[in-house]
Design a protein around this motif. Structure first.
Motif, PDB file in Angstrom:
ATOM      1  N   LYS A   1       0.936  -1.242  -0.103  1.00 43.11           N
ATOM      2  CA  LYS A   1      -0.145   0.124   0.146  1.00 43.11           C
ATOM      3  C   LYS A   1       1.026   1.356   0.038  1.00 43.11           C
ATOM      4  O   LYS A   1       1.770   1.359   0.753  1.00 43.11           O
ATOM      5  N   PRO A   2       0.481   2.104  -0.920  1.00 39.67           N
ATOM      6  CA  PRO A   2       1.558   3.348  -1.057  1.00 39.67           C
ATOM      7  C   PRO A   2       1.211   4.358   0.289  1.00 39.67           C
ATOM      8  O   PRO A   2       0.046   4.318   0.699  1.00 39.67           O
ATOM      9  N   VAL A   3       2.206   5.103   0.770  1.00 37.24           N
ATOM     10  CA  VAL A   3       2.221   5.714   1.830  1.00 37.24           C
ATOM     11  C   VAL A   3       1.585   7.147   1.347  1.00 37.24           C
ATOM     12  O   VAL A   3       2.071   7.797   0.385  1.00 37.24           O
ATOM     13  N   VAL A   4       0.435   7.569   1.738  1.00 38.34           N
ATOM     14  CA  VAL A   4      -0.108   8.767   1.482  1.00 38.34           C
ATOM     15  C   VAL A   4      -0.117   9.862   2.664  1.00 38.34           C
ATOM     16  O   VAL A   4      -0.313   9.692   3.611  1.00 38.34           O
ATOM     17  N   LYS A   5       0.568  10.886   2.045  1.00 40.17           N
ATOM     18  CA  LYS A   5       0.867  11.980   3.026  1.00 40.17           C
ATOM     19  C   LYS A   5      -0.559  12.616   3.306  1.00 40.17           C
ATOM     20  O   LYS A   5      -1.322  12.855   2.226  1.00 40.17           O
ATOM     21  N   SER A   6      -0.721  13.438   4.468  1.00 39.22           N
ATOM     22  CA  SER A   6      -1.983  14.120   4.873  1.00 39.22           C
ATOM     23  C   SER A   6      -1.863  15.380   4.071  1.00 39.22           C
ATOM     24  O   SER A   6      -0.701  15.961   3.583  1.00 39.22           O
ATOM     25  N   ASP A   7      -2.902  16.146   3.639  1.00 36.80           N
ATOM     26  CA  ASP A   7      -2.731  17.521   2.951  1.00 36.80           C
ATOM     27  C   ASP A   7      -1.928  18.327   3.859  1.00 36.80           C
ATOM     28  O   ASP A   7      -1.068  19.069   3.138  1.00 36.80           O
ATOM     29  N   ILE A   8      -1.870  18.193   5.187  1.00 40.25           N
ATOM     30  CA  ILE A   8      -1.041  19.510   5.888  1.00 40.25           C
ATOM     31  C   ILE A   8       0.297  19.012   5.717  1.00 40.25           C
ATOM     32  O   ILE A   8       1.196  20.079   5.796  1.00 40.25           O
ATOM     33  N   ILE A  10       2.026  17.650   3.023  1.00 38.99           N
ATOM     34  CA  ILE A  10       2.332  18.055   1.778  1.00 38.99           C
ATOM     35  C   ILE A  10       2.389  19.723   1.834  1.00 38.99           C
ATOM     36  O   ILE A  10       3.528  19.918   1.310  1.00 38.99           O
ATOM     37  N   ALA A  11       1.490  20.212   2.406  1.00 35.91           N
ATOM     38  CA  ALA A  11       1.626  21.672   2.312  1.00 35.91           C
ATOM     39  C   ALA A  11       2.696  22.222   3.171  1.00 35.91           C
ATOM     40  O   ALA A  11       3.513  23.225   2.622  1.00 35.91           O
ATOM     41  N   GLN A  12       3.082  21.646   4.120  1.00 40.55           N
ATOM     42  CA  GLN A  12       4.133  22.287   5.065  1.00 40.55           C
ATOM     43  C   GLN A  12       5.582  21.683   4.479  1.00 40.55           C
ATOM     44  O   GLN A  12       6.447  22.507   4.619  1.00 40.55           O
ATOM     45  N   GLN A  13       5.423  20.705   3.509  1.00 46.17           N
ATOM     46  CA  GLN A  13       6.891  20.401   3.013  1.00 46.17           C
ATOM     47  C   GLN A  13       6.832  21.163   1.643  1.00 46.17           C
ATOM     48  O   GLN A  13       8.015  21.006   0.739  1.00 46.17           O
ATOM     49  N   VAL A 119      -3.750  25.459  -1.890  1.00 45.26           N
ATOM     50  CA  VAL A 119      -3.135  26.777  -1.686  1.00 45.26           C
ATOM     51  C   VAL A 119      -2.555  26.974  -0.263  1.00 45.26           C
ATOM     52  O   VAL A 119      -3.009  26.184   0.624  1.00 45.26           O
ATOM     53  N   LEU A 120      -1.790  27.916  -0.530  1.00 46.10           N
ATOM     54  CA  LEU A 120      -0.607  27.883   0.769  1.00 46.10           C
ATOM     55  C   LEU A 120      -0.609  29.367   1.049  1.00 46.10           C
ATOM     56  O   LEU A 120      -0.841  30.373   0.365  1.00 46.10           O
ATOM     57  N   PRO A 121      -0.377  29.704   2.382  1.00 49.04           N
ATOM     58  CA  PRO A 121       0.052  28.786   3.397  1.00 49.04           C
ATOM     59  C   PRO A 121      -1.168  28.240   4.107  1.00 49.04           C
ATOM     60  O   PRO A 121      -2.310  28.955   4.674  1.00 49.04           O
ATOM     61  N   MET A 122      -1.341  26.927   3.811  1.00 48.10           N
ATOM     62  CA  MET A 122      -2.743  26.280   4.231  1.00 48.10           C
ATOM     63  C   MET A 122      -3.189  26.529   5.416  1.00 48.10           C
ATOM     64  O   MET A 122      -4.181  26.521   5.800  1.00 48.10           O
ATOM     65  N   GLU A 123      -1.956  26.325   6.525  1.00 45.08           N
ATOM     66  CA  GLU A 123      -2.463  26.516   7.928  1.00 45.08           C
ATOM     67  C   GLU A 123      -3.168  27.808   8.266  1.00 45.08           C
ATOM     68  O   GLU A 123      -4.222  27.876   8.723  1.00 45.08           O
ATOM     69  N   ASP A 124      -2.528  28.964   7.737  1.00 42.38           N
ATOM     70  CA  ASP A 124      -3.080  30.279   7.884  1.00 42.38           C
ATOM     71  C   ASP A 124      -4.435  30.540   7.339  1.00 42.38           C
ATOM     72  O   ASP A 124      -5.362  31.011   7.859  1.00 42.38           O
ATOM     73  N   ILE A 125      -4.667  30.169   6.016  1.00 42.99           N
ATOM     74  CA  ILE A 125      -5.771  30.159   5.444  1.00 42.99           C
ATOM     75  C   ILE A 125      -6.780  29.619   6.217  1.00 42.99           C
ATOM     76  O   ILE A 125      -7.964  30.151   6.349  1.00 42.99           O
ATOM     77  N   THR A 262      -0.522  28.723  -4.782  1.00 37.09           N
ATOM     78  CA  THR A 262      -0.687  27.301  -4.752  1.00 37.09           C
ATOM     79  C   THR A 262       0.580  26.677  -4.699  1.00 37.09           C
ATOM     80  O   THR A 262       1.764  27.222  -4.703  1.00 37.09           O
ATOM     81  N   ILE A 263       0.713  25.334  -4.498  1.00 41.33           N
ATOM     82  CA  ILE A 263       1.903  24.638  -4.376  1.00 41.33           C
ATOM     83  C   ILE A 263       2.840  24.981  -5.557  1.00 41.33           C
ATOM     84  O   ILE A 263       4.233  24.931  -5.305  1.00 41.33           O
ATOM     85  N   GLU A 264       2.424  25.072  -6.800  1.00 43.76           N
ATOM     86  CA  GLU A 264       3.058  25.293  -7.888  1.00 43.76           C
ATOM     87  C   GLU A 264       2.949  27.035  -8.319  1.00 43.76           C
ATOM     88  O   GLU A 264       3.445  27.412  -9.541  1.00 43.76           O
ATOM     89  N   HIS A 265       2.623  27.704  -7.126  1.00 45.21           N
ATOM     90  CA  HIS A 265       2.871  29.170  -7.167  1.00 45.21           C
ATOM     91  C   HIS A 265       1.917  29.974  -8.123  1.00 45.21           C
ATOM     92  O   HIS A 265       2.079  30.960  -8.441  1.00 45.21           O
ATOM     93  N   THR A 266       0.953  29.421  -8.649  1.00 48.61           N
ATOM     94  CA  THR A 266      -0.121  30.019  -9.384  1.00 48.61           C
ATOM     95  C   THR A 266      -0.805  30.924  -8.270  1.00 48.61           C
ATOM     96  O   THR A 266      -1.180  30.433  -7.056  1.00 48.61           O
TER      97      THR A 266
END
Ligand code: ADP
Length: 559
Positions: A1-8, A10-13, A119-125, A262-266
């Motif tokens: 089973k692949p390891v799935v990272k949580s949204d947060i 991914i966002a923090q990394q 979209v980032l910063p995920m925790e602030d938003i 966004t994560i890709e800077h859009t």
């Protein structure tokens, strides 16, 4: 089973560019921004004015089939599509709603997209962001205080304290505050009366802020809000109280759109977040319009499925703001379609091509609705790793057989790259078929007729019934001069009907209008089909139980 990272995780990394750099990419300079730290900014009033005269880019509306309780990935696809446009060399901006803390602490977790489309910063938003929701809460409660003070100081307007419709607000799920008694304790403590709290995103001020085109329009709309009825049963407004100026002042910063990436800077404008039942459920007009002045493509979304979010975007927001969407993306997931085909929620992990084929009827109805508005569209299948090859092939085949443009979208797993096919297909349909956007009803029609049109053409209902209370209200509204307003339907998001258990594509059903709630400042009449929760409660195991901060002050467990 692949390891799935949580949204947060991914966002923090993820790596963020300074917001000034993101702004530069759409022609905005530091002077145009009001910075909130390094990664968030509001656009200044001057910048907004400067953009007024510019030509608008194309607006793409993202909507979905009737969702399941987990959400179908509309926000995720919205973000991923924005990144995909950037990837193929188009200037794109995303416009989305601001999350509310109530649902975040409750079941849903964050509302900033998912996987590699966030979209980032995920925790602030997801937490306090730039304070817009707090400003709205304050304005809402200032108005409540002004009303009670008016009663205390002699009640010159003759407000019937049993008919005050303005409630207090809090940005939290707090069922204990749904009904309260205030003003207890004697003559010095106010006039006793029954009151209640709504969650901030259900406050009419949120809807007003989101539909305003500028500060002056905001003030006008705030003034028109109905707060109570007097002893002659006539509406009393904010303007009668004379506090529209004070409320506008409290909101003068909140009305400016927030820029993030966004994560890709859009670039992404995250601004305003009205409820999608008691209100229209889209981000602010100011954000959508501003984005359209700065980009070739704006990707934006409406809450819930196409029967609610898209219908309201098109009939309320687009009409009032003079926005014309170019195309629509209808997000579908295989799990939700299987549920519409009769599979219980607990069995969605199992392959079931038969149920998927039956459940396809729900998607088909939403496609017909979007076609009836004269809009080109592409179906985006938001792929989950649990979807089997056979299921994916079946769904794509069903679309191909019906000549339905479809794209398998993998933005959650791959970010923008996973949405390039969707972006290209959109370009194709836009190129082939010009948007011929037409509302389904005219504002000059009666309120009953507007509801009948929505019920029959959008939901597929047979007829509409009105309770005796609703009928009486319609007469009153006519005498108050409110019949020209559009309708904002408050209906379950899970079904096309007003019964959440009727999945798929129900037919022959009746929509029952129990009651109306006028939102005159926002500029619509809410039609309530059942009990609508304007102050949600927390579940037995709220998401809050998983939340914490690490030793460096980073959030944990925010989904
Ligand atoms: P909506 O906007 O429809 O409510 P969201 O985009 O907020 O839905 O997604 C809801 C949740 O589902 C998020 O936590 C997100 O990470 C998750 N999600 C969305 N798409 C996928 C997918 N393809 N695979 C796995 N999880 C997903």
């Amino acid at each position: 089973k692949p390891v799935v990272k949580s949204d947060i995780e991914i966002a923090q990394q993820s790596f963020m560019k300074p917001i000034t750099e993101v702004a530069e990419s759409i022609g905005l300079h530091e002077d145009d921004l009001e910075l909130f730290g390094k990664y968030k900014a509001k656009l200044s009033t001057d910048a907004l004015k400067k953009l007024d005269a510019k030509k608008s880019g194309k607006i793409i509306l993202v909507t979905s089939i009737n969702p399941t309780p987990a959400g179908e990935g509309k926000s995720t696809v919205t973000v991923g599509l924005g990144d995909a446009f950037t990837k193929i060399g188009k200037k794109a901006i995303i416009a989305m709603r601001e999350p509310s803390l109530g649902p975040t602490m409750g079941v849903k977790g964050g509302a900033t997209g998912g996987g590699f489309s966030q979209v980032l910063p995920m925790e602030d938003i997801n937490l306090h962001f730039t304070g817009d929701l707090h400003a709205i809460t304050t304005a809402n409660n200032a108005l409540a205080a002004f009303i009670d003070n008016h009663l205390q100081q002699g009640n010159e307007l003759g407000i019937d304290q049993r008919r005050i419709v303005w409630k207090r607000a809090l940005d939290m799920n707090d069922r204990a505050l749904r009904k309260v008694v205030i003003g207890l304790g004697g003559p010095m403590q106010g006039v006793p009366r029954e009151d209640g709290f709504d969650i901030t995103v259900a406050s009419e001020i949120m809807a007003v802020l989101c539909l305003s085109t500028d500060l002056q329009d905001l003030k006008k709309r705030l003034g028109q809000m109905v707060i109570a009825y007097n002893y002659n049963k006539q509406p009393v407004t904010v303007e009668d109280l004379g506090v529209q100026g004070a409320l506008t002042m409290l909101l003068k910063e909140a009305v400016k759109p927030n820029l993030v990436q966004t994560i890709e800077h859009t670039p992404a404008f995250i601004h305003g977040g009205p409820f999608a039942n008691i209100a229209h459920g889209c981000n602010s007009v100011i954000a959508t319009k501003t984005a359209s002045k700065l980009a070739d493509f704006v990707v934006t979304e409406g809450g819930f499925g196409a029967d609610l979010g898209a219908e309201k975007f098109l009939h309320i927001k687009a009409r009032s703001a003079g926005i014309k969407p170019e195309a629509v993306v209808i997000v579908a997931t295989i799990r939700a379609l299987k549920m519409h085909g009769g599979v219980p929620k607990t069995d969605l992990g199992r392959e079931d091509v038969q149920a998927l084929t039956v459940g396809f009827a729900n998607l088909k109805k939403h496609i017909e609705t979007i076609e009836s508005f004269g809009l080109p569209y592409v179906v985006a299948v938001n792929k989950f790793i649990t979807d089997t090859d056979q299921e994916v092939r079946t769904l794509i085949d069903l679309c191909d057989q019906g000549n339905i443009p479809v794209s398998l979208t993998e933005v959650w797993e791959k970010g923008g790259e996973g949405g390039v096919d969707l972006a290209n297909k959109l370009l194709e349909v836009i190129d082939k078929k010009e948007s011929n956007f037409q509302p389904l009803y005219d504002l000059s029609e009666s309120l009953e007729n507007k509801i009948l049109t929505i019920a029959q053409k959008v939901y597929g209902a047979e007829k509409v019934e009105f309770s005796s209370k609703a009928k009486k209200q319609l007469k009153d509204f006519d005498s108050f001069g409110w019949s020209h307003l559009p309708i904002c339907m408050a209906k379950t998001q899970y079904s096309l009907s007003d019964d959440p258990t009727k999945l798929g594509r129900p037919t022959g059903f009746t929509i029952t209008i129990r009651e109306f709630k006028p939102s005159i400042g926002a500029g619509f009449i809410v039609a309530l089909t059942g009990d609508v929760m304007t102050m949600p409660g927390l579940p037995k195991l709220p998401a809050a139980l998983r939340m914490d901060v690490d030793e460096n002050g980073n959030a944990i467990g925010l989904f």
